[in-house]
Enzyme design. Sequence first.
Site, mmCIF file in Angstrom:
data_model
loop_
_atom_site.group_PDB
_atom_site.id
_atom_site.type_symbol
_atom_site.label_atom_id
_atom_site.label_comp_id
_atom_site.label_asym_id
_atom_site.label_seq_id
_atom_site.Cartn_x
_atom_site.Cartn_y
_atom_site.Cartn_z
ATOM 1 N N ARG A 77 -2.832 -43.362 33.343
ATOM 2 C CA ARG A 77 -3.302 -42.632 34.522
ATOM 3 C C ARG A 77 -4.132 -43.497 35.447
ATOM 4 O O ARG A 77 -4.177 -43.265 36.643
ATOM 5 C CB ARG A 77 -4.093 -41.390 34.124
ATOM 6 C CG ARG A 77 -3.202 -40.269 33.690
ATOM 7 C CD ARG A 77 -3.940 -38.976 33.710
ATOM 8 N NE ARG A 77 -3.100 -37.950 33.126
ATOM 9 C CZ ARG A 77 -3.499 -36.731 32.885
ATOM 10 N NH1 ARG A 77 -4.733 -36.371 33.156
ATOM 11 N NH2 ARG A 77 -2.679 -35.854 32.368
ATOM 12 N N GLU A 114 -10.500 -43.368 17.499
ATOM 13 C CA GLU A 114 -10.877 -42.438 16.437
ATOM 14 C C GLU A 114 -9.913 -42.536 15.262
ATOM 15 O O GLU A 114 -10.275 -42.299 14.125
ATOM 16 C CB GLU A 114 -10.869 -40.984 16.938
ATOM 17 C CG GLU A 114 -11.661 -40.698 18.196
ATOM 18 C CD GLU A 114 -10.915 -41.054 19.471
ATOM 19 O OE1 GLU A 114 -9.788 -40.565 19.690
ATOM 20 O OE2 GLU A 114 -11.454 -41.848 20.252
#
Length: 195
Positions: A77, A114
Site C-alpha cells: 500500500r 509477530e
Amino acid sequence: MEHGQVGAQVSTSGTAHERACAAIDRYARLVDDFPEPGIAFKDLTPVLANAEGLAAVVSALAEKCSGADLIAGIDARGFLLGGAVARELGVGLIAIRKAGKLPPPVFGVDYDLEYGTARLEIPASGLDLRGRSVAVLDDVLATGGTLIAAARLLGLAGARVHSLSVIMELAELPGRAAVAAGLGDDVVVHHLCRG
C-alpha cells in the site's frame, strides 16, 4: 449515497488533514474479529477507492512529507500512497520491496514479525541515495517493525530519513514506542488518524 459507497463526496472545506480524517471516518470499513477474534480491523480500502477520499489522504500525507527529496513507499500500500504523494510534491519515488522481488545487488534488512521474520530490500546500484532526505510512507503503524526496517534500509544506502508517515496509527499497539526505541526520539512519526 450510503456510508462507504465509492461515489460519495468528502467535504472540501478545512485543512488537508481534517479532510483526510473526515474521509477515513466516513468510508473506512470496520470488520469485527479480523484477523482474529476480539480484533476490530479498520479496512482503508473504501477510503482509497473513493476519488475524493484518496485525494484528501494524499494531500494530507504530502503536507507531512513536504521538504523531502524523495518518497519511499513500502510494499504494497505504501507504493500506492507513495506514488501519488511523490507526484503531488514533484519528487521521485523509491519502492521498498519485499524480499526476492528485485535483481541483485540489493540492500536488505531483516526484521521480526509477530509470526516470523521478513525482509525489505532496495536496489544497491542505480540509485544514489547518499545524503538524500527520504520520507517513508505506509498505510498503518502497528508494532513498528516494518517502518523501523525501512528506515534502517534507507540508512544503509546513505539516505537520511525525513519522516515516517502513515494513514492510521493503531494506538493500542506499541508501534510509536518501538520506532522511538529502534530509531531514536528525533525521528518524526506522522499519522492521519488513530485506530
